[in-house]
Write a protein that holds these residues in place. Structure first.
Motif, PDB file in Angstrom:
ATOM      1  N   VAL A  22      -7.886  -5.692   4.382  1.00 44.53           N
ATOM      2  CA  VAL A  22      -7.250  -5.886   3.077  1.00 44.53           C
ATOM      3  C   VAL A  22      -5.949  -5.100   3.046  1.00 44.53           C
ATOM      4  CG1 VAL A  22      -7.435  -5.541   0.578  1.00 44.53           C
ATOM      5  CG2 VAL A  22      -9.451  -6.233   1.886  1.00 44.53           C
ATOM      6  N   GLY A  23      -4.895  -5.686   2.457  1.00 43.71           N
ATOM      7  CA  GLY A  23      -3.626  -4.988   2.376  1.00 43.71           C
ATOM      8  C   GLY A  23      -2.766  -5.493   1.243  1.00 43.71           C
ATOM      9  N   VAL A  24      -1.647  -4.800   1.019  1.00 41.17           N
ATOM     10  CA  VAL A  24      -0.701  -5.151  -0.042  1.00 41.17           C
ATOM     11  C   VAL A  24       0.712  -5.125   0.519  1.00 41.17           C
ATOM     12  CG1 VAL A  24       0.211  -4.546  -2.314  1.00 41.17           C
ATOM     13  CG2 VAL A  24      -2.195  -4.109  -1.805  1.00 41.17           C
ATOM     14  N   CYS A  25       1.500  -6.129   0.166  1.00 43.13           N
ATOM     15  CA  CYS A  25       2.937  -6.163   0.473  1.00 43.13           C
ATOM     16  C   CYS A  25       3.709  -6.132  -0.832  1.00 43.13           C
ATOM     17  CB  CYS A  25       3.312  -7.394   1.282  1.00 43.13           C
ATOM     18  SG  CYS A  25       5.110  -7.568   1.502  1.00 43.13           S
ATOM     19  N   PHE A  26       4.737  -5.287  -0.895  1.00 39.66           N
ATOM     20  CA  PHE A  26       5.486  -5.111  -2.141  1.00 39.66           C
ATOM     21  C   PHE A  26       6.921  -4.709  -1.799  1.00 39.66           C
ATOM     22  CE2 PHE A  26       3.554  -1.241  -0.745  1.00 39.66           C
ATOM     23  CZ  PHE A  26       4.464  -0.224  -0.985  1.00 39.66           C
ATOM     24  N   HIS A  27       7.821  -4.863  -2.768  1.00 40.75           N
ATOM     25  CA  HIS A  27       9.207  -4.450  -2.592  1.00 40.75           C
ATOM     26  C   HIS A  27       9.277  -2.926  -2.753  1.00 40.75           C
ATOM     27  CE1 HIS A  27      13.605  -4.206  -3.431  1.00 40.75           C
ATOM     28  NE2 HIS A  27      13.629  -5.216  -2.567  1.00 40.75           N
ATOM     29  N   ASN A  48      -7.814   3.039  -2.471  1.00 37.16           N
ATOM     30  CA  ASN A  48      -7.126   4.076  -3.250  1.00 37.16           C
ATOM     31  C   ASN A  48      -5.877   4.570  -2.524  1.00 37.16           C
ATOM     32  OD1 ASN A  48      -9.034   3.975  -5.301  1.00 37.16           O
ATOM     33  ND2 ASN A  48     -10.244   5.678  -4.498  1.00 37.16           N
ATOM     34  N   LYS A  49      -5.991   4.740  -1.221  1.00 33.19           N
ATOM     35  CA  LYS A  49      -4.861   5.231  -0.431  1.00 33.19           C
ATOM     36  C   LYS A  49      -3.726   4.206  -0.410  1.00 33.19           C
ATOM     37  CE  LYS A  49      -5.026   8.526   1.970  1.00 33.19           C
ATOM     38  NZ  LYS A  49      -4.609   9.941   1.777  1.00 33.19           N
ATOM     39  N   ILE A  50      -4.059   2.945  -0.228  1.00 30.12           N
ATOM     40  CA  ILE A  50      -3.047   1.894  -0.220  1.00 30.12           C
ATOM     41  C   ILE A  50      -2.320   1.834  -1.559  1.00 30.12           C
ATOM     42  CG2 ILE A  50      -2.743  -0.623  -0.210  1.00 30.12           C
ATOM     43  CD1 ILE A  50      -4.949  -0.695   1.954  1.00 30.12           C
ATOM     44  N   LEU A  51      -3.069   1.886  -2.662  1.00 35.22           N
ATOM     45  CA  LEU A  51      -2.454   1.820  -3.982  1.00 35.22           C
ATOM     46  C   LEU A  51      -1.598   3.056  -4.258  1.00 35.22           C
ATOM     47  CD1 LEU A  51      -5.387   0.265  -6.031  1.00 35.22           C
ATOM     48  CD2 LEU A  51      -3.310  -0.861  -5.222  1.00 35.22           C
ATOM     49  N   ALA A  52      -1.957   4.171  -3.671  1.00 36.31           N
ATOM     50  CA  ALA A  52      -1.124   5.375  -3.795  1.00 36.31           C
ATOM     51  C   ALA A  52       0.217   5.179  -3.094  1.00 36.31           C
ATOM     52  CB  ALA A  52      -1.857   6.591  -3.232  1.00 36.31           C
ATOM     53  N   TYR A  53       0.206   4.503  -1.945  1.00 36.83           N
ATOM     54  CA  TYR A  53       1.464   4.190  -1.253  1.00 36.83           C
ATOM     55  C   TYR A  53       2.318   3.243  -2.092  1.00 36.83           C
ATOM     56  CZ  TYR A  53       0.466   6.446   3.239  1.00 36.83           C
ATOM     57  OH  TYR A  53       0.236   7.371   4.222  1.00 36.83           O
ATOM     58  N   VAL A  54       1.681   2.254  -2.717  1.00 33.41           N
ATOM     59  CA  VAL A  54       2.422   1.337  -3.580  1.00 33.41           C
ATOM     60  C   VAL A  54       3.105   2.119  -4.701  1.00 33.41           C
ATOM     61  CG1 VAL A  54       2.273  -0.636  -5.150  1.00 33.41           C
ATOM     62  CG2 VAL A  54       0.888  -0.603  -3.067  1.00 33.41           C
ATOM     63  N   ASP A  55       2.352   3.008  -5.347  1.00 32.02           N
ATOM     64  CA  ASP A  55       2.883   3.789  -6.456  1.00 32.02           C
ATOM     65  C   ASP A  55       4.037   4.685  -6.018  1.00 32.02           C
ATOM     66  OD1 ASP A  55       2.805   4.586  -9.206  1.00 32.02           O
ATOM     67  OD2 ASP A  55       1.880   6.467  -8.584  1.00 32.02           O
ATOM     68  N   GLU A  56       3.910   5.267  -4.833  1.00 34.85           N
ATOM     69  CA  GLU A  56       4.933   6.189  -4.332  1.00 34.85           C
ATOM     70  C   GLU A  56       6.212   5.474  -3.916  1.00 34.85           C
ATOM     71  OE1 GLU A  56       5.646   9.134  -0.462  1.00 34.85           O
ATOM     72  OE2 GLU A  56       3.646   8.333  -0.874  1.00 34.85           O
ATOM     73  N   LEU A  57       6.081   4.285  -3.301  1.00 28.82           N
ATOM     74  CA  LEU A  57       7.220   3.657  -2.653  1.00 28.82           C
ATOM     75  C   LEU A  57       7.807   2.464  -3.405  1.00 28.82           C
ATOM     76  CD1 LEU A  57       5.981   3.666   1.055  1.00 28.82           C
ATOM     77  CD2 LEU A  57       7.662   5.195   0.016  1.00 28.82           C
ATOM     78  N   GLN A  58       7.102   1.945  -4.401  1.00 34.87           N
ATOM     79  CA  GLN A  58       7.564   0.711  -5.036  1.00 34.87           C
ATOM     80  C   GLN A  58       8.950   0.860  -5.622  1.00 34.87           C
ATOM     81  OE1 GLN A  58       8.056  -0.234  -8.410  1.00 34.87           O
ATOM     82  NE2 GLN A  58       7.569   1.714  -9.381  1.00 34.87           N
ATOM     83  N   VAL A  62       4.142  -9.549  -5.466  1.00 33.81           N
ATOM     84  CA  VAL A  62       3.289  -8.598  -4.759  1.00 33.81           C
ATOM     85  C   VAL A  62       2.154  -9.402  -4.155  1.00 33.81           C
ATOM     86  CG1 VAL A  62       1.804  -6.563  -4.955  1.00 33.81           C
ATOM     87  CG2 VAL A  62       3.866  -6.746  -6.363  1.00 33.81           C
ATOM     88  N   ILE A  63       1.998  -9.314  -2.846  1.00 29.91           N
ATOM     89  CA  ILE A  63       0.993 -10.126  -2.167  1.00 29.91           C
ATOM     90  C   ILE A  63      -0.156  -9.250  -1.703  1.00 29.91           C
ATOM     91  CG2 ILE A  63       0.521 -11.672  -0.241  1.00 29.91           C
ATOM     92  CD1 ILE A  63       3.339 -12.653  -0.364  1.00 29.91           C
ATOM     93  N   VAL A  64      -1.357  -9.647  -2.086  1.00 28.64           N
ATOM     94  CA  VAL A  64      -2.581  -9.005  -1.618  1.00 28.64           C
ATOM     95  C   VAL A  64      -3.168  -9.911  -0.542  1.00 28.64           C
ATOM     96  CG1 VAL A  64      -4.863  -8.135  -2.244  1.00 28.64           C
ATOM     97  CG2 VAL A  64      -2.969  -8.016  -3.905  1.00 28.64           C
ATOM     98  N   GLY A  65      -3.303  -9.382   0.649  1.00 26.91           N
ATOM     99  CA  GLY A  65      -3.835 -10.177   1.755  1.00 26.91           C
ATOM    100  C   GLY A  65      -5.239  -9.733   2.123  1.00 26.91           C
ATOM    101  N   HIS A  66      -6.029 -10.669   2.598  1.00 28.00           N
ATOM    102  CA  HIS A  66      -7.386 -10.306   3.030  1.00 28.00           C
ATOM    103  C   HIS A  66      -7.862 -11.241   4.131  1.00 28.00           C
ATOM    104  CE1 HIS A  66      -9.766 -13.625   1.131  1.00 28.00           C
ATOM    105  NE2 HIS A  66      -8.710 -13.683   0.325  1.00 28.00           N
ATOM    106  N   ALA A  67      -8.756 -10.711   4.953  1.00 23.74           N
ATOM    107  CA  ALA A  67      -9.390 -11.489   6.013  1.00 23.74           C
ATOM    108  C   ALA A  67     -10.838 -11.729   5.610  1.00 23.74           C
ATOM    109  CB  ALA A  67      -9.304 -10.750   7.348  1.00 23.74           C
ATOM    110  N   ASP A  68     -11.037 -12.731   4.766  1.00 24.67           N
ATOM    111  CA  ASP A  68     -12.337 -13.104   4.216  1.00 24.67           C
ATOM    112  C   ASP A  68     -12.996 -11.934   3.475  1.00 24.67           C
ATOM    113  OD1 ASP A  68     -14.338 -15.006   3.684  1.00 24.67           O
ATOM    114  OD2 ASP A  68     -15.604 -14.167   5.270  1.00 24.67           O
TER     115      ASP A  68
END
Length: 290
Positions: A281-286, A217-227, A235-241
């Motif tokens: 788990v993380g997200v990379c976005f413009h 939820n916190k990560i997606l809030a950052y996406v919403d605020e900064l996108q 938009v890349i969603v990364g994960h370690a298994d």
């Protein structure tokens, strides 16, 4: 003419590197008995489940930079072909390996004085670097010059943001990212630090969340605020298994921004994964900024 290079710490797969025209530099790690492993040189495909399960079972890998000799082995065949090099790499602030690269280039430039080394520091690692590597790869396929790519990178690198959480802090403790005390209480209380990579190319904790759901939820809030123009870029969603968590994040992003949002799910490479640990788990976005 120039030859694109990148490294495995950018999460690029060999088949993707080949598609975009990159030569791939392998960043090593050791997982048992001090045996050094070079991704995609010592194995063809990365078995992320086996690797991350070994970390869950107590393995703590060690990572290494490259020697000047190794860089020379990567670069010299291209120089012999009469091509310059454009190397899009993970953050120089995260590793001393680029000191070795500079030493190697000093020697190579004396041998090949007409050749040039261009570098793009993504000031990131894993999925954030991956996003930039692919954007530059697309530019190169369209025929962009090295100078055009460098100008784009100067303007755009700091506009690719990444936010992620670590599920088990002991891996960051080992690499000096958080204190031991934080790791203990994080494990007891289920606290996950939210981490980003600054414009200096350095990781830092910017928030905390309770549990995996809270962290997402916190990560997606950052996406919403900064996108910024999020649908004009992947938009890349990364994960370690953690494929189920990654799929959940991707679904929520599409619910928010539309099914036409250009998303990719990428597995974190083993060298970087040695530091963040499994279930990251993380997200990379413009973004407006990092």
């Amino acid at each position: 003419m120039f030859q694109l290079f990148t490294d495995t710490d950018t999460d690029i797969l060999p088949e993707e590197a080949s598609f975009y025209g990159y030569k791939l530099i392998s960043m090593p790690y050791a997982i048992k008995d001090g045996e050094t492993v070079y991704p995609y040189e010592d194995f063809e495909s990365f078995d992320s489940r086996v690797f991350y399960n070994s970390l869950r079972n107590g393995t703590l890998p060690t990572t290494y930079g490259l020697s000047p000799v190794k860089y020379m082995e990567y670069f010299e065949p291209t120089l012999k072909e009469g091509k310059d090099i454009l190397y899009v790499h993970f953050s120089a602030a995260m590793s001393g390996t680029f000191d070795s690269m500079k030493l190697a280039w000093k020697e190579l430039s004396e041998k090949y004085p007409d050749r040039k080394l261009y570098t793009v520091d993504t000031k990131a690692i894993t999925i954030c670097s991956n996003n930039i590597v692919k954007e530059i790869g697309e530019m190169a396929l369209r025929g962009a010059s090295a100078e055009e790519i460098l100008a784009w990178a100067h303007a755009e690198v700091d506009k690719f943001a990444v936010y992620f959480f670590a599920d088990d802090l002991k891996f960051f403790v080992r690499s000096g990212r958080v204190s031991g005390l934080s790791a203990v209480f994080g494990g007891i209380l289920g606290i996950r630090p939210i981490i980003n990579i600054s414009e200096d190319g350095i990781m830092g904790s910017v928030a905390k969340a309770k549990g995996r759901k809270g962290a997402i939820n916190k990560i997606l809030a950052y996406v919403d605020e900064l996108q910024d123009n999020i649908k004009d870029h992947r938009v890349i969603v990364g994960h370690a298994d953690a494929p189920e968590l990654a799929a959940e994040v991707e679904l929520r992003l599409k619910e928010k921004y539309g099914d036409d949002l250009r998303t990719e799910i990428v597995v974190v490479n083993p060298t970087a994964g040695s530091h963040c640990g499994p279930d990251t788990v993380g997200v990379c976005f413009h973004a407006k900024h990092r």
